[in-house]
Motif scaffolding. Structure first.
Motif, PDB file in Angstrom:
ATOM      1  N   PRO A 170       2.738  74.912 -33.843  1.00  0.00           N
ATOM      2  CA  PRO A 170       2.463  73.631 -34.509  1.00  0.00           C
ATOM      3  C   PRO A 170       2.535  72.487 -33.489  1.00  0.00           C
ATOM      4  O   PRO A 170       3.414  72.477 -32.622  1.00  0.00           O
ATOM      5  N   ARG A 171       1.594  71.546 -33.623  1.00  0.00           N
ATOM      6  CA  ARG A 171       1.488  70.487 -32.620  1.00  0.00           C
ATOM      7  C   ARG A 171       2.810  69.727 -32.441  1.00  0.00           C
ATOM      8  O   ARG A 171       3.214  69.385 -31.331  1.00  0.00           O
ATOM      9  N   ILE A 214       5.825  70.748 -32.790  1.00  0.00           N
ATOM     10  CA  ILE A 214       6.800  71.534 -32.014  1.00  0.00           C
ATOM     11  C   ILE A 214       6.373  71.556 -30.537  1.00  0.00           C
ATOM     12  O   ILE A 214       7.192  71.381 -29.627  1.00  0.00           O
ATOM     13  N   ALA A 215       5.075  71.761 -30.320  1.00  0.00           N
ATOM     14  CA  ALA A 215       4.576  71.929 -28.948  1.00  0.00           C
ATOM     15  C   ALA A 215       4.734  70.664 -28.110  1.00  0.00           C
ATOM     16  O   ALA A 215       4.950  70.734 -26.904  1.00  0.00           O
ATOM     17  N   THR A 216       4.629  69.500 -28.754  1.00  0.00           N
ATOM     18  CA  THR A 216       4.507  68.255 -27.973  1.00  0.00           C
ATOM     19  C   THR A 216       5.778  67.424 -27.898  1.00  0.00           C
ATOM     20  O   THR A 216       5.792  66.397 -27.229  1.00  0.00           O
ATOM     21  N   THR A 217       6.860  67.854 -28.535  1.00  0.00           N
ATOM     22  CA  THR A 217       8.023  66.962 -28.601  1.00  0.00           C
ATOM     23  C   THR A 217       9.207  67.378 -27.726  1.00  0.00           C
ATOM     24  O   THR A 217      10.245  66.729 -27.765  1.00  0.00           O
ATOM     25  N   GLY A 218       9.061  68.423 -26.917  1.00  0.00           N
ATOM     26  CA  GLY A 218      10.155  68.795 -26.017  1.00  0.00           C
ATOM     27  C   GLY A 218      10.146  67.947 -24.756  1.00  0.00           C
ATOM     28  O   GLY A 218       9.118  67.359 -24.402  1.00  0.00           O
ATOM     29  N   ALA A 219      11.292  67.918 -24.058  1.00  0.00           N
ATOM     30  CA  ALA A 219      11.376  67.133 -22.818  1.00  0.00           C
ATOM     31  C   ALA A 219      10.373  67.623 -21.772  1.00  0.00           C
ATOM     32  O   ALA A 219       9.948  66.871 -20.898  1.00  0.00           O
ATOM     33  N   ARG A 220       9.996  68.909 -21.849  1.00  0.00           N
ATOM     34  CA  ARG A 220       9.063  69.436 -20.855  1.00  0.00           C
ATOM     35  C   ARG A 220       7.677  69.734 -21.432  1.00  0.00           C
ATOM     36  O   ARG A 220       6.844  70.358 -20.772  1.00  0.00           O
ATOM     37  N   SER A 221       7.438  69.288 -22.661  1.00  0.00           N
ATOM     38  CA  SER A 221       6.159  69.579 -23.322  1.00  0.00           C
ATOM     39  C   SER A 221       4.958  69.158 -22.479  1.00  0.00           C
ATOM     40  O   SER A 221       3.962  69.878 -22.391  1.00  0.00           O
ATOM     41  N   LYS A 222       5.061  67.974 -21.851  1.00  0.00           N
ATOM     42  CA  LYS A 222       3.917  67.422 -21.120  1.00  0.00           C
ATOM     43  C   LYS A 222       3.496  68.279 -19.927  1.00  0.00           C
ATOM     44  O   LYS A 222       2.363  68.196 -19.474  1.00  0.00           O
ATOM     45  N   GLU A 223       4.431  69.115 -19.436  1.00  0.00           N
ATOM     46  CA  GLU A 223       4.062  69.990 -18.323  1.00  0.00           C
ATOM     47  C   GLU A 223       3.101  71.086 -18.759  1.00  0.00           C
ATOM     48  O   GLU A 223       2.341  71.612 -17.945  1.00  0.00           O
ATOM     49  N   TYR A 224       3.160  71.449 -20.062  1.00  0.00           N
ATOM     50  CA  TYR A 224       2.383  72.610 -20.505  1.00  0.00           C
ATOM     51  C   TYR A 224       1.294  72.270 -21.515  1.00  0.00           C
ATOM     52  O   TYR A 224       0.260  72.907 -21.537  1.00  0.00           O
ATOM     53  N   PHE A 225       1.568  71.288 -22.388  1.00  0.00           N
ATOM     54  CA  PHE A 225       0.643  71.011 -23.492  1.00  0.00           C
ATOM     55  C   PHE A 225      -0.023  69.645 -23.332  1.00  0.00           C
ATOM     56  O   PHE A 225       0.613  68.692 -22.855  1.00  0.00           O
ATOM     57  N   GLY A 234      -1.764  69.575 -28.478  1.00  0.00           N
ATOM     58  CA  GLY A 234      -0.969  70.795 -28.640  1.00  0.00           C
ATOM     59  C   GLY A 234      -1.664  72.026 -28.088  1.00  0.00           C
ATOM     60  O   GLY A 234      -1.352  73.153 -28.479  1.00  0.00           O
ATOM     61  N   ASP A 235      -2.623  71.825 -27.170  1.00  0.00           N
ATOM     62  CA  ASP A 235      -3.257  72.959 -26.492  1.00  0.00           C
ATOM     63  C   ASP A 235      -2.673  73.103 -25.091  1.00  0.00           C
ATOM     64  O   ASP A 235      -2.359  72.089 -24.447  1.00  0.00           O
ATOM     65  N   LEU A 236      -2.565  74.329 -24.617  1.00  0.00           N
ATOM     66  CA  LEU A 236      -2.046  74.547 -23.269  1.00  0.00           C
ATOM     67  C   LEU A 236      -2.989  73.914 -22.257  1.00  0.00           C
ATOM     68  O   LEU A 236      -4.206  73.944 -22.418  1.00  0.00           O
ATOM     69  N   LYS A 237      -2.396  73.342 -21.191  1.00  0.00           N
ATOM     70  CA  LYS A 237      -3.221  72.618 -20.227  1.00  0.00           C
ATOM     71  C   LYS A 237      -4.008  73.544 -19.321  1.00  0.00           C
ATOM     72  O   LYS A 237      -5.150  73.271 -18.969  1.00  0.00           O
ATOM     73  N   ARG A 238      -3.398  74.657 -18.918  1.00  0.00           N
ATOM     74  CA  ARG A 238      -4.036  75.484 -17.881  1.00  0.00           C
ATOM     75  C   ARG A 238      -4.542  76.829 -18.383  1.00  0.00           C
ATOM     76  O   ARG A 238      -5.368  77.454 -17.744  1.00  0.00           O
ATOM     77  N   ASP A 264       9.392  77.054 -35.094  1.00  0.00           N
ATOM     78  CA  ASP A 264      10.330  76.000 -35.490  1.00  0.00           C
ATOM     79  C   ASP A 264      11.713  76.614 -35.692  1.00  0.00           C
ATOM     80  O   ASP A 264      11.931  77.355 -36.653  1.00  0.00           O
ATOM     81  N   PRO A 265      12.664  76.334 -34.797  1.00  0.00           N
ATOM     82  CA  PRO A 265      13.984  76.976 -34.910  1.00  0.00           C
ATOM     83  C   PRO A 265      14.662  76.683 -36.250  1.00  0.00           C
ATOM     84  O   PRO A 265      15.418  77.524 -36.746  1.00  0.00           O
TER      85      PRO A 265
END
Ligand code: ATP
Ligand code: MG
Ligand code: MG
Length: 408
Positions: free
Chosen positions: A323-324, A326-337, A341-345, A383-384
């Motif tokens: 879910p977008r 969940i994917a975008t709200t972590g401290a490191r989300s921007k490195e991956y998503f 909410g799509d993976l960058k690489r 979602d934990p």
């Protein structure tokens, strides 16, 4: 590592805690300690003696582990919660420094070894269910009653229970060459001594073999892997959770990065904060591995993407899009998503499902696959907050229904 601040070198028949414990044989080791089978002369039982490296950071870690294990033992006087019991702890002075030691209930082989001995084929489902019940009983106790997060749940840290107390023939502390040294007749000299040494070595080997035979396990207890998978019928499939070196109280998380890679929850990778549900994720990965013989996720880095991103991609390919929110709200989300909410690489994902995987790759029957997937999928919610607790999992039909009927 056998130097100042490091491991304590132990020989068979060495004494600990003013003669109370007598070392029998080495059981294993880790980054922090060596673990020895020891005979407890006070209780006439065997214990696993965990002897920590002596440097301050290791002593600190051992104190933390002892604190957690003491709380676990205090809250479970009947020792019925499927968690290893701390029997005693003490300091031992050696040439490399002061070593904190833990006398732990003696257990058998790890579930990782069990999987290996079974040639990575997966165990029968009724055994997986039995072990799942044990692990969940432990997690329910740790989480709900003690508010402890294990943070490193995996097959290696779950040990089979020994049902037999192998206390008939321990090596005693009088196990020394002095007793068999010949009187007089010195001209036989070296050859006599080497004969005696040889005999003593054989005696030690036999004693260790006797102990090993009685140890509940799949190997021969001497570190050798059997050529053919052993018949596992005689083995009691209860097990206990061990290794509380990384465990923490829920209100004082230990580190941002917890868990062993393959068992790591998505919220830990994204650094969105973690709690008990992170252990539940590791539990689901562990149950899958017991059932199939293979890790659920074994990510690798590749051209232009990291191990973390590969891991996230694998999770989504098996469990659906994250879910977008969940994917975008972590401290490191921007490195991956990206912000959608799509993976960058890793752009093109091959979506599948757990029950298809169980049927296609692992040759489960449709019914077995459906039932196992219905048990595991909710625990693998991204979602934990939505994951069931250990207590709730224990009520799932997969564990409650008569385990015989689902067997072929
Ligand atoms: P790690 O690097 O995994 O944190 P560690 O130094 O904390 O290692 P443990 O993992 O607690 O040590 O134990 C090392 C090994 O000793 C285990 O993998 C297991 O083989 C053995 N062992 C530990 N506890 C017991 C026990 N209670 N009974 C039998 N064997 C045990
Ligand atoms: Mg360990
Ligand atoms: Mg440890």
């Amino acid at each position: 590592s056998y130097r100042k601040g490091g491991y304590h070198a132990v020989r068979i028949a060495d004494n600990f805690s003013a003669g109370r414990y007598i070392a029998q044989k080495k059981l294993g080791w880790g980054q922090f300690s060596t673990v020895w089978l020891a005979y407890d002369t006070q209780s006439s039982k065997y214990v696993a003696l965990k002897i920590q490296k002596s440097a301050p950071q290791f002593a600190q870690a051992a104190m933390h582990e002892i604190e957690i294990l003491s709380a676990i033992a205090a809250g479970d006087p009947l020792n019925s919660k499927s968690v290893v019991r701390l029997e005693d702890s003490f300091k031992h002075a050696g040439p490399n420094g002061q070593h904190l030691c833990m006398a732990l209930e003696f257990l058998g082989d790890s579930l990782l070894r069990l999987i290996k001995y079974n040639r990575y084929k997966g165990l029968e489902l009724h055994r997986v269910k039995e072990m799942s019940r044990c692990i969940l009983t432990a997690l329910d106790y740790l989480h709900r009653e003690l508010r402890i997060i294990h943070t490193d749940l995996k097959p290696e840290n779950i040990l089979l229970c020994s049902t037999i107390n192998p206390s008939k023939d321990p090596i005693r502390s009088d196990f020394t060459p002095i007793l068999e040294r010949p009187e007089g007749n010195t001209n036989e000299g070296v050859s006599v001594m080497s004969k005696i040494e040889r005999r003593l070595k054989q005696r030690a080997k036999r004693a260790v073999a006797r102990i090993s035979e009685r140890r509940i396990g799949i190997g021969d207890g001497m570190g050798r892997t059997p050529k053919a998978p052993r018949n596992l019928d005689g083995i009691d499939f209860t097990c206990k959770v061990v290794d509380f070196g990384n465990a923490c109280w829920a209100d004082t998380p230990i580190a941002d990065e917890i868990q062993t890679r393959q068992y790591r929850a998505p919220e830990v990778i994204l650094q969105s904060g973690y709690s008990f549900a992170a252990d539940m994720w590791s539990f689901a990965c562990t149950a899958f591995e017991l059932a199939t013989g293979e890790m659920m996720f074994a990510p690798k880095n590749g051209q232009g993407f990291s191990e973390d991103e590969d891991h996230l991609a694998m999770m989504m390919e098996l469990l659906g899009k994250m879910p977008r929110k969940i994917a975008t709200t972590g401290a490191r989300s921007k490195e991956y998503f990206d912000r959608y909410g799509d993976l960058k690489r890793i752009r093109r994902l091959k979506y599948g499902s757990l029950d298809r995987l169980l049927v296609d790759k692992y040759k489960f029957s449709d019914a077995d696959a459906r039932e196992l997937a219905s048990f595991l999928c909710p625990i693998l919610d991204f979602d934990p907050e939505k994951r069931p607790t250990a207590e709730q999992c224990l009520q799932h039909p997969w564990l409650i229904a008569d385990s015989q009927t689902s067997e072929v």
